[in-house]
Structures are given as structure tokens and as C-alpha cells.
Design a protein around this motif. Structure first.
Motif, PDB file in Angstrom:
ATOM      1  N   GLU A  48       0.807  -1.224   0.000  1.00 38.75           N
ATOM      2  CA  GLU A  48       0.000   0.000   0.000  1.00 38.75           C
ATOM      3  C   GLU A  48       0.839   1.273   0.000  1.00 38.75           C
ATOM      4  N   THR A  49       2.133   1.155   0.208  1.00 33.71           N
ATOM      5  CA  THR A  49       3.001   2.328   0.166  1.00 33.71           C
ATOM      6  C   THR A  49       3.204   2.740  -1.281  1.00 33.71           C
ATOM      7  N   MET A  50       2.703   3.914  -1.639  1.00 30.78           N
ATOM      8  CA  MET A  50       2.694   4.318  -3.041  1.00 30.78           C
ATOM      9  C   MET A  50       4.097   4.453  -3.611  1.00 30.78           C
ATOM     10  N   ALA A  51       5.013   5.061  -2.865  1.00 28.81           N
ATOM     11  CA  ALA A  51       6.366   5.259  -3.376  1.00 28.81           C
ATOM     12  C   ALA A  51       7.034   3.924  -3.687  1.00 28.81           C
ATOM     13  N   LEU A  52       6.940   2.964  -2.784  1.00 28.45           N
ATOM     14  CA  LEU A  52       7.537   1.645  -3.005  1.00 28.45           C
ATOM     15  C   LEU A  52       6.861   0.933  -4.162  1.00 28.45           C
ATOM     16  N   ARG A  53       5.537   1.001  -4.191  1.00 30.04           N
ATOM     17  CA  ARG A  53       4.813   0.299  -5.250  1.00 30.04           C
ATOM     18  C   ARG A  53       5.147   0.867  -6.626  1.00 30.04           C
ATOM     19  N   TYR A  54       5.217   2.194  -6.718  1.00 30.64           N
ATOM     20  CA  TYR A  54       5.543   2.815  -7.999  1.00 30.64           C
ATOM     21  C   TYR A  54       6.982   2.505  -8.419  1.00 30.64           C
ATOM     22  N   LEU A  55       7.871   2.450  -7.439  1.00 35.91           N
ATOM     23  CA  LEU A  55       9.262   2.105  -7.733  1.00 35.91           C
ATOM     24  C   LEU A  55       9.364   0.700  -8.317  1.00 35.91           C
ATOM     25  N   GLY A 224       4.595   9.734  -5.545  1.00 39.58           N
ATOM     26  CA  GLY A 224       3.849   8.821  -4.680  1.00 39.58           C
ATOM     27  C   GLY A 224       4.107   9.087  -3.210  1.00 39.58           C
ATOM     28  N   TRP A 225       5.382   9.344  -2.881  1.00 39.42           N
ATOM     29  CA  TRP A 225       5.712   9.662  -1.483  1.00 39.42           C
ATOM     30  C   TRP A 225       5.048  10.963  -1.051  1.00 39.42           C
ATOM     31  N   GLY A 226       5.102  11.987  -1.900  1.00 39.16           N
ATOM     32  CA  GLY A 226       4.522  13.277  -1.544  1.00 39.16           C
ATOM     33  C   GLY A 226       3.017  13.215  -1.389  1.00 39.16           C
TER      34      GLY A 226
END
Length: 243
Positions: A48-55, A224-226
Motif C-alpha cells: 500500500e506504500t505508493m512510493a515503493l509500489r511505484y518504484l 507517490g511519497w509526496g
């Protein structure tokens, strides 16, 4: 003839006889769809962490892109076996048949890769009213600014991805030419020429595409992190825009 000259000749031939930018547009579109599908699958899998998922999704997309290049090379190489016959001679096995070295590579041994937009209600012609609005309602003003900033961030994200994709599409003729020349060199079609170094076609592919992919990955993961920092409960861009 040098490798650069062979690449330029191949690029010119691609532009004359085919539509390399259209073909690359299709590959980039499929790559984007693969990244989106990977992100959706990982979200369903509990990431569910957007930054990790997008990476991670961008990593999957890049591998898919390299796989699509391999497929393009596999389906197109036989059309260019008679490259510059006046300079390099005819293909050893005939123009319509892949050399054994190239056939073996395509059979599976060579494809391993494995505050903008603030909308606070400020009346500039109201004298001290503008100051009172900011002083009396600071949280409301900041809230309006955030509401404008998030859609702007999404627009900038989309613009960054679009520009990166356009760069890859625009440079498609030289990229396709390089990987074709490298594949044909590996097959021994340029053996009579001196000064032509041999390298795996994927080296040129990575050199030509890794920078835009890395920049896009940083942009996407940072966005995603922001967005999740602004809306901790959000799990996707749709959740952020739906607030």
C-alpha cells in the motif's frame, strides 16, 4: 566503415522503409500498461506504500520494455540481413534466413534480462481585508493551497512521464538501428570490416533508455511519497484526487 557509420546507415534505412517511431510508440504504450498492471497487482497483494509500489512497478515496466525490444528485434532482424550490400557483402545465409548465430540467440540464449495554485479568498482591493483574511483564517488558506497543489502535482507527474516517453519515441530510429547493428555484428555479418567492436544489443538498449527511465522512476516514486505524505490514508492517485 565504422560502427557509427553502420548505425547511421541502418537508421536511414529504417526511416525509409518502416515507421520506427510508430513502432516505439506501441512499445512504450505497452510498457506503460504493464507498469500500471504491475502497480494494481501489487496493491491487491498488499503493498500500500505508493512510493515503493511505484518504484517496483517501474522496474517491472523496464524489464517488459527490454522484452518488447527483444521481440521487435526477433521479428525484424531478418528484414535487414542484406544491410548495405555494397559495403559489407550479402548475408552469409541469404537475405531471407537468419544466420545460425542469430537464430540461436533469438531462440532464447541471448535474450536473458531477465504552494502553486493557491485559491485563498483574498481581496486585493479591500485594504486591510486581505491581511485579516490570512491572519484570521490561516488554516483555511493553507487548505485551499493544498487543494490546488495536489492536482497540480498530478499534472506535473503526468507531464514528466509524457516527456520521458516522447524522448524515447523520438530517438527510436537510432535506438533500433544500434540494436540491429549489434545483433548483426554478433551474427558475423560485418566480419570483413575492421574497427567494428562487438557488443550485446542490450548494452546499447540500456545506454539509450536507462536515463529517461531512471528520471521517470524518481519522479513517479517521489510523487507517490509526496501524495501519501499529504493524504496518509490514500493508497492510489484516485484516492488522493477523491479527497
Amino acid at each position: 566503415m565504422t560502427r557509427d557509420a553502420a548505425v547511421r546507415a541502418m537508421r536511414d534505412r529504417l526511416l525509409r522503409e518502416s515507421f520506427p517511431r510508430v513502432q516505439m510508440f506501441i512499445l512504450v504504450t505497452l510498457t506503460g500498461l504493464a507498469g500500471f498492471a504491475a502497480s494494481a497487482a501489487m496493491l491487491m497483494g498488499g503493498i500500500e506504500t505508493m512510493a515503493l509500489r511505484y518504484l517496483l512497478a517501474m522496474g517491472v515496466a523496464y524489464l517488459v520494455f527490454l522484452a518488447l525490444l527483444w521481440i521487435w528485434l526477433h521479428s525484424s532482424a531478418s528484414d535487414y540481413l542484406d544491410v548495405a550490400p555494397t559495403d559489407v557483402g550479402r548475408a552469409p545465409n541469404g537475405a531471407g534466413e537468419l544466420p545460425a548465430v542469430l537464430r540461436d540467440d533469438f531462440a532464447g540464449h541471448g535474450g536473458s534480462f531477465d504552494g502553486g495554485g493557491a485559491s485563498a479568498n483574498v481581496e486585493f482591493d479591500a485594504g486591510s481585508g486581505a491581511v485579516e483574511t490570512i491572519v484570521d483564517k490561516p488554516l483555511e488558506a493553507i487548505g485551499h493551497a493544498d487543494e490546488g497543489a495536489i492536482p497540480l502535482a498530478v499534472v506535473l507527474l503526468a507531464l514528466g512521464v509524457l516527456l520521458s516517453s516522447l524522448f524515447v519515441v523520438w530517438t527510436a530510429p537510432i535506438l533500433f538501428a544500434e540494436i540491429l547493428v549489434d545483433a548483426l555484428l554478433a551474427a558475423g555479418l560485418y566480419r570483413r570490416l575492421r574497427g567494428l567492436e562487438r557488443q550485446h544489443w542490450m548494452v546499447a538498449a540500456v545506454k539509450r533508455t536507462v536515463v529517461p527511465f531512471v528520471l521517470t522512476t524518481v519522479l513517479v516514486a517521489g510523487a507517490g511519497w509526496g501524495m501519501q505524505a499529504w493524504a496518509p490514508e490514500a493508497r492510489s492517485i484516485g484516492d488522493v484526487l477523491g479527497r
